[in-house]
Design a protein around this motif. Sequence first.
Motif, PDB file in Angstrom:
ATOM      1  N   GLU A 176      16.508  11.359 -15.905  1.00 43.02           N
ATOM      2  CA  GLU A 176      16.930  11.008 -17.263  1.00 43.02           C
ATOM      3  C   GLU A 176      17.258   9.521 -17.360  1.00 43.02           C
ATOM      4  N   THR A 219      15.064   6.868 -19.793  1.00 45.82           N
ATOM      5  CA  THR A 219      15.721   6.205 -20.922  1.00 45.82           C
ATOM      6  C   THR A 219      15.812   4.691 -20.705  1.00 45.82           C
ATOM      7  N   GLN A 255      22.083   8.133 -25.051  1.00 43.79           N
ATOM      8  CA  GLN A 255      23.136   9.131 -25.272  1.00 43.79           C
ATOM      9  C   GLN A 255      23.842   8.872 -26.597  1.00 43.79           C
ATOM     10  N   LYS A 299      23.865  14.974 -28.456  1.00 53.31           N
ATOM     11  CA  LYS A 299      23.687  13.646 -27.846  1.00 53.31           C
ATOM     12  C   LYS A 299      22.279  13.533 -27.280  1.00 53.31           C
ATOM     13  N   ASP A 345      19.087  11.967 -25.516  1.00 57.26           N
ATOM     14  CA  ASP A 345      19.044  10.984 -24.434  1.00 57.26           C
ATOM     15  C   ASP A 345      18.686   9.591 -24.929  1.00 57.26           C
ATOM     16  N   ASP A 368      13.934  12.977 -25.328  1.00 55.84           N
ATOM     17  CA  ASP A 368      14.809  13.648 -24.372  1.00 55.84           C
ATOM     18  C   ASP A 368      14.043  13.827 -23.069  1.00 55.84           C
TER      19      ASP A 368
END
Length: 407
Positions: free
Chosen positions: A273, A277, A294, A308, A310, A325
């Motif tokens: 993750e 991101t 987030q 929230k 990502d 996400d």
Amino acid sequence: MTAAADGVTASVTLVEYAPAISLALPDGVGRALSAGDIVKAAPDPYTADRWSLRAHSKVGAVMATPQGGGAAFIVRVTPKVPIARLFFLLGYSLDPNGWWRDGDVEVAEHRDLLPVLAHAVERQVDRALRQGLLQGYRAIEETGLVVRGRIREAEQIRRRFGVTLPVEVAYDEFTTDIAENRILRAALERLLRLPGIPRDVRRRLLRQRARLADVSTIVRGQPVPDWRPTRLNTRYHHALHLARAVLSGAMAEHMPGELHIDGFLFDMNKLFEDFVTVALRETFRGSAHTARLQDPCHLDDGAAIRMKPDFVLYGPHGSPCAVADAKYKAEKRGGYPDADLYQMLAYCTALGLREGHLVYAKGNASHAAHRVRHAGIVIHQHALDLDQDPTGLLADIAEVARRMTEP
């Protein structure tokens, strides 16, 4: 399961998300592994003293040792991706412009996660300290017999009731006992407690710790001090990024029952993750768009259902224009889990977007799109092949970014 020397009863090596294995295991060890969410552990319902162990997203090693002394049990979990690729994901998410951007991570002859991690930390600490320990000013507040710096008048009155000596003072001291050096020492101390560190690497870690002997140690439970990148601590940057990864990783360190569990685990879900991101954010850096990681939002008008995503991308006028996400999970036979589609549909609905993007670690196809009936929302599913080299990975991220901004 294999027997081991040096007082270790046995060790077992599991592979991330591989099928479960059954082995003879003391009940206390099995319960400790299960309670610590280290692996998925369950007792065999038909055979006493046998447990079923299956690794999930956490990789690394833990050791269970009786508190009163005695033989220990080690569980190692190896990642599916090559070690060098794992360190590229880690390094890029910590410092996109750092030395690991090209994926060239020094692994020496080591092939397991912890030896490579310890080796990389030792090499970077050595490079940071070659010119000597960094010095800086540290704020000191203490009680003394001479005035140094300024008198803390409020404390003097509260504690001394008008007595002249001793005196409460505050001053700035130019010292090596600063946050940067304390972080490096804490990371070295942490690695020296972990199982499975080769002797040659352990010896080099001890040598680096000796260079930091005059630096205060961080007591367990204390927060890790903050540091800010500056021109003065430039030579420390790579070592500090890696040290913070050691200190902020998922630590297995507790005492359930009569066992002490100590080890280090990376959560591949979080690692993937963070990489996705951060890489998306870097792709849009310098453009008219703004990326937020987030970023909280609410599904309902009453702001009771909080979500929230990502990654949310905002356009030049400040309104959201894309959402993504990251999902580090295996694709099932019929496709990716439907729950991911429902989650993305909720994000798109709350943000008022017509498209949403799910990014997976692996898949049978690089891209798929699903149009939601009666909603007009299109959900894209992207798959990144983590076995490819860093250049290919970043190219795939750039392709995801391109689709996010397509008119």
